[in-house]
Structures are given as C-alpha cells and as structure tokens.
Design an enzyme around this catalytic site. Structure first.
Site, short mmCIF file in Angstrom:
data_model
loop_
_atom_site.label_atom_id
_atom_site.label_comp_id
_atom_site.label_asym_id
_atom_site.label_seq_id
_atom_site.Cartn_x
_atom_site.Cartn_y
_atom_site.Cartn_z
N ASP A 30 0.85 -1.19 0.00
CA ASP A 30 0.00 0.00 0.00
C ASP A 30 0.89 1.25 0.00
O ASP A 30 1.88 1.32 0.72
CB ASP A 30 -0.92 -0.01 1.23
CG ASP A 30 -2.07 0.96 1.08
OD1 ASP A 30 -3.22 0.50 0.95
OD2 ASP A 30 -1.82 2.19 1.08
N ILE A 31 0.50 2.22 -0.81
CA ILE A 31 1.31 3.44 -0.96
C ILE A 31 1.25 4.31 0.30
O ILE A 31 2.12 5.15 0.52
CB ILE A 31 0.85 4.22 -2.22
CG1 ILE A 31 1.95 5.09 -2.78
CG2 ILE A 31 -0.42 5.01 -1.94
CD1 ILE A 31 1.65 5.65 -4.15
N ASN A 85 -12.90 -3.24 2.56
CA ASN A 85 -13.87 -2.17 2.72
C ASN A 85 -14.87 -2.20 1.57
O ASN A 85 -14.49 -2.50 0.43
CB ASN A 85 -13.15 -0.81 2.74
CG ASN A 85 -12.17 -0.70 3.89
OD1 ASN A 85 -12.40 -1.24 4.97
ND2 ASN A 85 -11.05 -0.02 3.66
N GLY A 91 -15.72 2.75 3.86
CA GLY A 91 -14.48 3.47 3.63
C GLY A 91 -13.75 3.09 2.36
O GLY A 91 -12.55 3.32 2.23
N GLN A 92 -14.49 2.52 1.39
CA GLN A 92 -13.83 2.12 0.14
C GLN A 92 -13.53 3.35 -0.71
O GLN A 92 -14.42 4.17 -0.97
CB GLN A 92 -14.73 1.14 -0.64
CG GLN A 92 -14.07 0.60 -1.90
CD GLN A 92 -14.88 -0.50 -2.58
OE1 GLN A 92 -16.00 -0.80 -2.16
NE2 GLN A 92 -14.31 -1.09 -3.61
N HIS A 98 -10.19 -5.18 -3.03
CA HIS A 98 -8.83 -5.43 -2.53
C HIS A 98 -8.91 -5.82 -1.07
O HIS A 98 -9.68 -5.25 -0.31
CB HIS A 98 -7.95 -4.19 -2.71
CG HIS A 98 -8.59 -2.91 -2.30
ND1 HIS A 98 -9.51 -2.25 -3.08
CD2 HIS A 98 -8.46 -2.17 -1.17
CE1 HIS A 98 -9.91 -1.17 -2.47
NE2 HIS A 98 -9.30 -1.09 -1.29
N LEU A 99 -8.10 -6.78 -0.73
CA LEU A 99 -7.97 -7.21 0.65
C LEU A 99 -6.76 -6.47 1.24
O LEU A 99 -5.65 -6.59 0.72
CB LEU A 99 -7.73 -8.72 0.68
CG LEU A 99 -8.13 -9.48 1.93
CD1 LEU A 99 -9.62 -9.33 2.20
CD2 LEU A 99 -7.78 -10.95 1.75
N HIS A 100 -7.01 -5.69 2.29
CA HIS A 100 -5.90 -5.08 3.02
C HIS A 100 -5.32 -6.12 3.96
O HIS A 100 -6.07 -6.85 4.63
CB HIS A 100 -6.38 -3.92 3.89
CG HIS A 100 -6.89 -2.72 3.16
ND1 HIS A 100 -6.11 -1.61 2.95
CD2 HIS A 100 -8.09 -2.45 2.61
CE1 HIS A 100 -6.82 -0.69 2.32
NE2 HIS A 100 -8.03 -1.18 2.09
#
Ligand code: AMP
Ligand code: ZN
Length: 112
Positions: A30-31, A85, A91-92, A98-100
């Site tokens: 993640d950036i 999310n 909060g998407q 995507h899975l965090h």
C-alpha cells in the site's frame, strides 16, 4: 476496466511495489501504509465492490494469498489483520476489490 487505478497497476501502466502475482491475483505494498506491514491483494479480474463478487474460489484465493505472503514475510505467527472495505460507509476509496493486510504492530479493535 480502462479507468480503474488497480487495473492499471495490474497492467503495469502505473508502477507499484509488487510482492506477488499469479494468473488470478496481484499483491503489492500500500502506498500509504497504516502499519509497518500493509499490502493489498487484488483479483486480476475487475470487480468493483464485494457486492458484485460471486466467485467464491477467487475470494478465497485473496485470503490464502494474504496468509501466504504473511508467512513469507515472517509475521504470520505474530499476527495480522485482513479487511475489505465496501462502499461509502465501509471506507472504500478504490472501486476494484482489494484485501488489506496489516501487521507489525498491535492493531486496535474496534477499528472505528
Ligand atoms: P480502500 O479505502 O479500502 O479503497 O483502500 C484503498 C487503498 O489503496 C488505500 O489504502 C490507499 O493507500 C491505496 N492506494 C491508492 N493508490 C495506490 C497506489 N498507487 N499504490 C498502492 N496503493 C495505493
Ligand atoms: Zn479494476
């Protein structure tokens, strides 16, 4: 999908810090990391939100890819959190599922 940030990352049109890739999934850091370890696992197929997802095998593969990477990176035993999310209240921000995966510190619960 031509106008999707994560589809562009998969296609290599936007650079990413890639961790893993196979025929179905792609994983990258993640950036804007929210923990010492924070990566995303995404399907190569464009699916906007979890509400549009219907492929149980592909959804399962996102989780198994996260655990494989957690083991490879060495924090699986200490622990980690995976979260997806969905839509505004979830909060998407990027509408390609995507899975965090977050790890490397004690994560709070509930998340807020
Ligand atoms: P979400 O709010 O669940 O949609 O999460 C989107 C995530 O994508 C956020 O954690 C962002 O930091 C991350 N993100 C956005 N753009 C990039 C990028 N170019 N490379 C890596 N991660 C990104
Ligand atoms: Zn996409």
């Amino acid at each position: 999908m031509s106008d999707c940030l994560f589809c562009k990352i998969i296609a290599g049109e936007i650079p990413s810090n890639k961790i893993y890739e196979d025929e179905d999934v792609f994983a990258f850091h993640d950036i804007e990391a929210q923990a010492p370890h924070h990566f995303l696992v995404i399907p190569k197929q464009h699916i906007a939100t979890l509400n549009e997802a219907d492929d149980a095998v592909l959804l399962g593969k996102l989780s198994l890819t996260a655990s494989k990477i957690a083991k490879d990176l060495g924090f699986a035993e200490d622990g980690y959190r995976v979260v997806m999310n969905c839509n505004n209240d979830g909060g998407q921000a990027v509408y390609h599922i995507h899975l965090h995966c977050l790890a490397g510190r004690q994560l709070q619960w509930p998340p807020g």
